[in-house]
Design a protein around this motif. Structure first.
Motif, short mmCIF file in Angstrom:
data_model
loop_
_atom_site.label_atom_id
_atom_site.label_comp_id
_atom_site.label_asym_id
_atom_site.label_seq_id
_atom_site.Cartn_x
_atom_site.Cartn_y
_atom_site.Cartn_z
N VAL A 45 0.83 -1.21 0.00
CA VAL A 45 0.00 0.00 0.00
C VAL A 45 0.87 1.26 0.00
N ILE A 46 1.90 1.27 0.83
CA ILE A 46 2.78 2.44 0.88
C ILE A 46 3.46 2.66 -0.47
N ALA A 47 4.04 1.59 -1.03
CA ALA A 47 4.75 1.70 -2.31
C ALA A 47 3.82 2.22 -3.41
N ALA A 48 2.56 1.80 -3.37
CA ALA A 48 1.60 2.24 -4.40
C ALA A 48 1.18 3.69 -4.21
N LEU A 49 1.08 4.15 -2.97
CA LEU A 49 0.55 5.49 -2.70
C LEU A 49 1.60 6.59 -2.66
N VAL A 50 2.86 6.25 -2.42
CA VAL A 50 3.90 7.28 -2.33
C VAL A 50 3.93 8.17 -3.58
N PRO A 51 3.97 7.61 -4.81
CA PRO A 51 3.99 8.51 -5.97
C PRO A 51 2.71 9.31 -6.14
N VAL A 52 1.58 8.78 -5.68
CA VAL A 52 0.32 9.52 -5.74
C VAL A 52 0.43 10.79 -4.89
N PHE A 53 0.95 10.63 -3.67
CA PHE A 53 1.12 11.80 -2.81
C PHE A 53 2.24 12.71 -3.32
N GLY A 54 3.26 12.13 -3.96
CA GLY A 54 4.30 12.96 -4.57
C GLY A 54 3.73 13.84 -5.66
N LEU A 55 2.87 13.25 -6.50
CA LEU A 55 2.22 14.01 -7.56
C LEU A 55 1.30 15.08 -6.97
N LEU A 56 0.59 14.73 -5.91
CA LEU A 56 -0.28 15.70 -5.24
C LEU A 56 0.54 16.89 -4.73
N SER A 57 1.73 16.61 -4.20
CA SER A 57 2.57 17.70 -3.69
C SER A 57 3.06 18.62 -4.79
N ASP A 58 3.12 18.12 -6.04
CA ASP A 58 3.48 18.98 -7.17
C ASP A 58 2.36 19.95 -7.51
N HIS A 59 1.15 19.67 -7.07
CA HIS A 59 0.01 20.51 -7.38
C HIS A 59 -0.39 21.44 -6.24
N ILE A 60 -0.33 20.94 -5.00
CA ILE A 60 -0.80 21.76 -3.87
C ILE A 60 0.32 22.16 -2.92
N GLY A 61 1.51 21.63 -3.11
CA GLY A 61 2.64 21.98 -2.25
C GLY A 61 3.09 20.84 -1.37
N ARG A 62 4.33 20.95 -0.91
CA ARG A 62 4.90 19.89 -0.05
C ARG A 62 4.29 19.94 1.36
N ARG A 63 4.14 21.15 1.90
CA ARG A 63 3.72 21.30 3.29
C ARG A 63 2.36 20.68 3.60
N PRO A 64 1.32 20.94 2.82
CA PRO A 64 0.02 20.36 3.17
C PRO A 64 0.03 18.84 3.21
N VAL A 65 0.76 18.22 2.28
CA VAL A 65 0.79 16.76 2.23
C VAL A 65 1.58 16.20 3.41
N MET A 66 2.71 16.82 3.74
CA MET A 66 3.51 16.37 4.87
C MET A 66 2.78 16.58 6.19
N ILE A 67 2.09 17.71 6.31
CA ILE A 67 1.33 17.99 7.53
C ILE A 67 0.24 16.96 7.73
N ALA A 68 -0.44 16.56 6.65
CA ALA A 68 -1.49 15.55 6.76
C ALA A 68 -0.93 14.23 7.26
N GLY A 69 0.23 13.84 6.76
CA GLY A 69 0.84 12.59 7.22
C GLY A 69 1.20 12.64 8.70
N CYS A 70 1.82 13.74 9.13
CA CYS A 70 2.19 13.88 10.55
C CYS A 70 0.95 13.87 11.45
N ALA A 71 -0.06 14.64 11.06
CA ALA A 71 -1.27 14.73 11.87
C ALA A 71 -1.94 13.36 12.02
N GLY A 72 -1.94 12.59 10.96
CA GLY A 72 -2.51 11.24 11.03
C GLY A 72 -1.81 10.38 12.07
N PHE A 73 -0.49 10.44 12.10
CA PHE A 73 0.26 9.68 13.10
C PHE A 73 -0.06 10.15 14.52
#
Length: 445
Positions: free
Chosen positions: A302-330
């Protein structure tokens, strides 16, 4: 197009500029060459963590199983002691002579050391020499690993099209988690197909030996690859740093601290999911070896499949929002997820691994590009290498041991959750304070 490429284009003898279209055409070969070396590195680390229980049986005096397992995790952590030294050596080397040559050297050292893991004599044969030799091999592996992650990230970020750095750089983690999937899958096949006895007697050796042919294939791909356009542009302008690490500390200490803060949850999260979980499911939650390996394996997929999806998302909305979402989930869901894992059935354990895996994929998908964008080209490899490896040595190396110790010391099976949550909170604060970089061009110097 980067500033370095634009300047290099106007100077006699400068390397040809690669526009984004040409970079896209080269992406498959670049990603493969960078990824296979990363695969070999994490194939070894993943096997060691997955087979920690087996290793504890062969390399340490038998008595209390938990003590032997702690010893195995302590040796695992010993390899991380060498990572900052490897980062210093290979990071400086990569900024001075190039990414390609350095990464070719790293992959051969990594694959040779992993192969040696498969031929080491056991405690039953040579007594105390067995753990001594195991530590030596782990130290060599750790030294080589100090140059791999940051080097592969640098290579991908500097070759990536300007609007796809998040997506392309994320393949560092895709190959890393794929290595765990393949390693864990092979362990599962041997354990399920031949039984635990076969895995304990000969299977574990064969798995480690696979690294050598993989390393030779990776070496072939890396030596055929041209160095990055960004590095060649800096070299053409004669802007190679004579002491890249000293220059990094002198001019980019703030970026180094941000990079360290980013890596805290990456280090802890990776080694909890990849290394601690298989033994945790078996030793503390009562799952069979096959079920624990299978649940962990699905989480890695699951991680291997989703990492590039979130990488692509970060190209559109920025690195910070995606990283913040991951941290907050933990921070919010780690403890409930470990409680779910303790339900005692395979579906619950797998669901828990997937939930934690989504948070890890989100953070990883954006973080590789975020790190690369913090530093200029002439000190990028070395700066990332030292920041990344110092943090991984402090937090990643002790994670399996410390998580096991927390359970032993407190008697609480869910105690590791607090360690994960604390690490995520640290990274969350750092990311929140960081500047957004996804629209920035890579600086030359």
């Amino acid at each position: 197009m980067s500033d370095a490429a634009q300047i290099a284009d106007s100077r006699p003898g400068a390397p040809p500029v690669l526009d984004d279209e040409e970079r896209r055409r080269r992406m498959r070969s670049v990603i493969t060459a960078a990824g296979i070396g990363h695969f070999v590195e994490w194939f070894d680390f993943g096997l060691y963590g997955t087979l920690a229980t087996v290793i504890s049986l062969h390399f340490f005096k038998q008595g209390a199983p938990q003590v032997a397992l702690l010893s195995a995790f302590a040796v695992f952590g010993a390899g991380f002691v060498m990572r900052p030294l490897g980062g210093l050596f290979f990071g400086s080397m990569g900024d001075r002579i190039g990414r390609r040559t350095t990464l070719a050297f790293v992959i051969m050292m990594t694959s040779a050391a992993t192969f040696l893991m498969g031929v080491l004599p056991t405690y039953q044969l040579v007594g105390l020499w067995a753990p001594v030799l195991l530590v030596i091999v782990r130290l060599v592996q750790g030294f080589a690993a100090g140059g791999e992650s940051s080097g592969a990230t640098t290579l991908l970020a500097e070759y990536a099209p300007s609007n796809r750095r998040g997506f392309v750089s994320s393949f560092v983690d895709v190959f890393g988690f794929a290595a765990f999937v393949v390693g864990g899958g092979l362990v599962l096949i041997v354990a399920g197909g031949f039984g635990d006895a076969a895995l304990n007697s000969w299977g574990w050796r064969v798995l480690f030996m696979i690294a050598l042919p993989l390393g030779l294939a990776g070496l072939y791909l890396r030596v055929r690859l041209e160095d990055t356009p960004e590095f060649r542009a800096v070299k053409a302008r004669q802007r190679i740093a004579k002491s890249p690490l000293l220059q990094s500390v002198r001019t980019s200490w703030g970026a180094l601290l941000f990079c360290v803060g980013f890596v805290v949850i990456k280090a802890v999260g990776h080694w909890v999911l990849q290394t601690f979980m298989p033994s945790y499911l078996q030793a503390d939650l009562g799952y069979s070896s096959v079920l624990s390996y299978a649940a962990t394996l699905i989480g890695m997929i699951v991680i291997a499949a989703l990492v590039p999806v979130f990488g692509l998302l970060s190209d559109h909305i920025g690195r910070r929002p995606v990283m913040i979402a991951g941290c907050a989930g933990f921070v919010v869901l780690t403890y409930p997820t470990l409680m779910l894992m303790s339900a005692g059935n395979f579906i619950a354990a797998t669901a828990a691994m997937v939930i934690l895996g989504i948070f890890m994929a989100a953070f990883d998908g954006a973080m590789s590009a975020a790190m690369a964008e913090l530093f200029p080209t002439n000190i990028r490899y070395g700066s990332m290498a030292i920041a990344y490896n110092v943090c991984v040595a402090i937090f990643g190396g002790i994670t399996p041991y410390f998580a096991t110790y927390l359970i032993t010391a407190t008697g609480n099976r869910f105690a590791p959750a607090f360690y994960i949550m604390a690490a995520a909170l640290v990274s969350l604060i750092v990311v929140w304070r960081a500047r957004e970089t996804f629209r920035d061009r890579l600086r030359a110097e």
